[in-house]
Write a protein that holds these residues in place. Sequence first.
Motif, mmCIF file in Angstrom:
data_model
loop_
_atom_site.group_PDB
_atom_site.id
_atom_site.type_symbol
_atom_site.label_atom_id
_atom_site.label_comp_id
_atom_site.label_asym_id
_atom_site.label_seq_id
_atom_site.Cartn_x
_atom_site.Cartn_y
_atom_site.Cartn_z
ATOM 1 N N VAL A 183 10.549 0.491 -4.489
ATOM 2 C CA VAL A 183 10.472 0.712 -3.041
ATOM 3 C C VAL A 183 9.952 -0.530 -2.325
ATOM 4 N N SER A 184 9.189 -1.382 -3.024
ATOM 5 C CA SER A 184 8.695 -2.595 -2.379
ATOM 6 C C SER A 184 9.816 -3.583 -2.088
ATOM 7 N N LEU A 185 11.003 -3.372 -2.692
ATOM 8 C CA LEU A 185 12.148 -4.210 -2.342
ATOM 9 C C LEU A 185 12.539 -4.021 -0.884
ATOM 10 N N GLY A 186 12.309 -2.812 -0.349
ATOM 11 C CA GLY A 186 12.604 -2.554 1.050
ATOM 12 C C GLY A 186 14.063 -2.707 1.404
ATOM 13 N N SER A 187 14.958 -2.425 0.473
ATOM 14 C CA SER A 187 16.385 -2.630 0.690
ATOM 15 C C SER A 187 17.113 -1.303 0.829
ATOM 16 N N LEU A 188 18.384 -1.391 1.187
ATOM 17 C CA LEU A 188 19.212 -0.200 1.286
ATOM 18 C C LEU A 188 19.306 0.497 -0.063
ATOM 19 N N GLU A 189 19.358 -0.303 -1.135
ATOM 20 C CA GLU A 189 19.426 0.282 -2.466
ATOM 21 C C GLU A 189 18.143 1.038 -2.806
ATOM 22 N N ALA A 190 16.999 0.581 -2.288
ATOM 23 C CA ALA A 190 15.744 1.303 -2.512
ATOM 24 C C ALA A 190 15.800 2.679 -1.852
ATOM 25 N N VAL A 191 16.404 2.751 -0.669
ATOM 26 C CA VAL A 191 16.581 4.037 0.009
ATOM 27 C C VAL A 191 17.474 4.940 -0.829
ATOM 28 N N GLN A 192 18.583 4.394 -1.322
ATOM 29 C CA GLN A 192 19.502 5.191 -2.126
ATOM 30 C C GLN A 192 18.842 5.691 -3.406
ATOM 31 N N THR A 193 18.003 4.852 -4.017
ATOM 32 C CA THR A 193 17.280 5.281 -5.217
ATOM 33 C C THR A 193 16.373 6.460 -4.903
ATOM 34 N N CYS A 194 15.655 6.395 -3.788
ATOM 35 C CA CYS A 194 14.771 7.493 -3.397
ATOM 36 C C CYS A 194 15.553 8.762 -3.101
ATOM 37 N N ILE A 195 16.706 8.629 -2.471
ATOM 38 C CA ILE A 195 17.531 9.794 -2.170
ATOM 39 C C ILE A 195 17.976 10.469 -3.463
ATOM 40 N N LEU A 196 18.511 9.679 -4.383
ATOM 41 C CA LEU A 196 19.016 10.239 -5.636
ATOM 42 C C LEU A 196 17.892 10.849 -6.468
ATOM 43 N N LEU A 197 16.802 10.110 -6.618
ATOM 44 C CA LEU A 197 15.693 10.599 -7.432
ATOM 45 C C LEU A 197 15.032 11.812 -6.778
ATOM 46 N N GLY A 198 14.835 11.739 -5.450
ATOM 47 C CA GLY A 198 14.199 12.848 -4.752
ATOM 48 C C GLY A 198 15.014 14.125 -4.804
ATOM 49 N N THR A 199 16.330 14.026 -4.573
ATOM 50 C CA THR A 199 17.163 15.226 -4.625
ATOM 51 C C THR A 199 17.250 15.784 -6.036
ATOM 52 N N TYR A 200 17.224 14.893 -7.028
ATOM 53 C CA TYR A 200 17.251 15.389 -8.405
ATOM 54 C C TYR A 200 16.032 16.275 -8.665
ATOM 55 N N TYR A 201 14.854 15.813 -8.291
ATOM 56 C CA TYR A 201 13.654 16.622 -8.499
ATOM 57 C C TYR A 201 13.651 17.853 -7.594
ATOM 58 N N LEU A 202 14.192 17.722 -6.406
ATOM 59 C CA LEU A 202 14.250 18.849 -5.485
ATOM 60 C C LEU A 202 15.108 19.975 -6.038
ATOM 61 N N TYR A 203 16.269 19.619 -6.599
ATOM 62 C CA TYR A 203 17.203 20.633 -7.091
ATOM 63 C C TYR A 203 16.950 21.037 -8.538
ATOM 64 N N HIS A 204 15.944 20.445 -9.156
ATOM 65 C CA HIS A 204 15.655 20.785 -10.547
ATOM 66 C C HIS A 204 14.200 21.196 -10.734
ATOM 67 N N GLY A 205 13.660 21.873 -9.718
ATOM 68 C CA GLY A 205 12.410 22.588 -9.881
ATOM 69 C C GLY A 205 11.137 21.795 -9.752
ATOM 70 N N ASN A 206 11.158 20.650 -9.083
ATOM 71 C CA ASN A 206 9.929 19.875 -8.905
ATOM 72 C C ASN A 206 9.804 19.400 -7.459
ATOM 73 N N PRO A 207 9.679 20.334 -6.508
ATOM 74 C CA PRO A 207 9.603 19.932 -5.095
ATOM 75 C C PRO A 207 8.357 19.137 -4.769
ATOM 76 N N GLY A 208 7.272 19.356 -5.529
ATOM 77 C CA GLY A 208 6.062 18.599 -5.272
ATOM 78 C C GLY A 208 6.239 17.110 -5.495
ATOM 79 N N LEU A 209 7.137 16.732 -6.389
ATOM 80 C CA LEU A 209 7.443 15.327 -6.619
ATOM 81 C C LEU A 209 8.554 14.846 -5.694
ATOM 82 N N ALA A 210 9.507 15.733 -5.420
ATOM 83 C CA ALA A 210 10.642 15.354 -4.569
ATOM 84 C C ALA A 210 10.187 14.971 -3.163
#
Length: 655
Positions: A153-180
């Motif tokens: 995330v310290s890269l501050g790039s568009l790819e950093a945003v995409q990484t957060c989206i993918l990782l966050g939704t994965y945890y959101l849809y797989h039972g870990n909303p506290g991390l998502a």
Amino acid sequence: MTAALPGGQTQRRPDLVEPANNLPQTGLYPGMTSAPSMRRREFQSITAELVALLPPREVAALLVDTYFDRIHWFMLIFHQDDFRQTWQQLYDEQPAGPHPGPGFTSVFLVVIAIALQYTGDHRKQLLQTYNIDPTAQRHKILSFIRAKLLDIVSLGSLEAVQTCILLGTYYLYHGNPGLAWPVCGCGLRIAQALNLHRKSYTTGPISPAMSRQYETRKRCWWAIYEIETFCSMSYGYPHGIKDADCDVELLDPLAKFATSQPTVSFDAANQCPASLLSYKCLMSKLSVIIKDILTGLYGRGSCPGTTQRGRLDSKSSLHSLIRKVSGLDIRLQKWKEEIHSPLHLDDARTSSATYTSAEGMDRDIGASGPEFENHIYRLQALALEFAYENARILVHRPLLSFKTISRGDPDLDDDSEVSTRNPLQLSLQACRDAALRTSEIGANSIFSLAADTYAAAFLGIHTFTAGVMLCILASIEPLSPHSYQTKMGLRKLLRMQVHLKARSKSALAAQGLDILERLTKLVMEKELKEMLTCSGNEVSAQAQDLDIGHLQSSQNVTETVGDQAFGLAEASTTDATMFNYIEDPTMSQALCDFDRVLSDQGLDAPPEPLFPDLFGPGSITQEQAWIWGVNSLAQFPDVGTQDLPADIAFNGSAT
């Protein structure tokens, strides 16, 4: 060098430049034209560690295909052609352009990690030929990305945003909303720092590449917006985006026409082409409406005046509540009218040629052509239908806490002829219709295939909400004419949850099924108790009502819903001289009973606060249960008997 200061500049260093396909000023702070000031050694170290996790090229190709077969249609955060070209450079000794760098490499690793979750039996066998264990490989990648998330995330790039989206939704849809939630929050902050929420103003013509990058920025922003709204809706979290600060346009479904030919279907009814991007545009519009629902009815936003938990004047409070419900209901109907024919679940063109089984879908690797295109349209139509019916429940749920009585006859109940003009009764009907419609979706063949895609948990959350709705209705109306139909709808929803649990192995589906089963037992216990306490004449009358309910339920639910929707359309005004309203004690008792059952206390336990853990520190609860909590309606406190407003208009729900 002023890199340590917000908005500071760094010298342009060739070894630190992000990929050439980024837009100008994609660094974390305005004015930056290169990657953030990470030391060269640190930059090279994280890049080397990320590259070390790359699987063999043949395995990567299979997993990239799996991502675009199962997941991309639901997310759409980048252009498929660009992604397929860029990931190849990770394996080239001398890439054609600049090395993709750690930003894209992190995105790529999360892509293949998610794809590993959605490999069927056939693809698992292919992975075994390369000695790849999908579960172990997925855990290895995700664990490393989590450990290096701050560096990414310290890269501050568009790819950093995409990484957060993918990782966050994965945890959101797989039972870990506290991390998502915090991961998606990182993506939101980077997106705001990159001004993704703002319109880009340019002078003169722009190149096709720049145009595509601008569309990618918009895709990322609206993905963040949808996630923020979904988390707020599902778990009661505060919404962190102020619409007044955003002026970025919605996605353009035809944006790709200038450079490539997307999947397009001509919609004769709307006289315009519908592309696969139409779904994302519609879902973004719906997210804006849902955010307004959460802010206006539940106080889940940060706008002034919407989070006041102080007690308002009771009469004006309910007056405002009914007017807001009416206005939001109208907006939902207008949104439904915008859906193109290919994105209607019953559209004959998309249902004629598609997959017939999950096995056939799994064997079609790197799918394309009419069969796959129709399959994607139907999946998108399914997601839109679930989201719409869920939004209807969300809109009308606040009015279920109240009931009306006739001013001329206090004993006049809500089932009388006069209730056809009663907005509170109409909201009850709207919630019942939405839940029953959701239960009917399970009969569509595309639902069984959706369990093998990224949308499985999304569907499970909405199925759970509809199930709770029907449990509550059956609980407050035992042995009523509607009881049989409600229980049959609940049975279908339970079957849908069983299928999602078995196929997707989702923790959300498993937990939702367990809760619905316990609530169903409560419903049946209350019906049995009601039956045994009735006198002989009452039992006979109730049995006659059940026969009527059975005959009504044998008809198509769509016809029933259509009739009720017509009633909503006809109710244009409410006569203030006709009704008084009071808090509905049956609803309060039902919620209290549900709370005791969910906490394993049993019906004979002393009353406890409704859903006591929902608002405790650090609590994470089952999805969308918070809307049934006693404090969910922050703006509209419990009120005494007051007149209903006279100038409330309700629009009919689209059939």
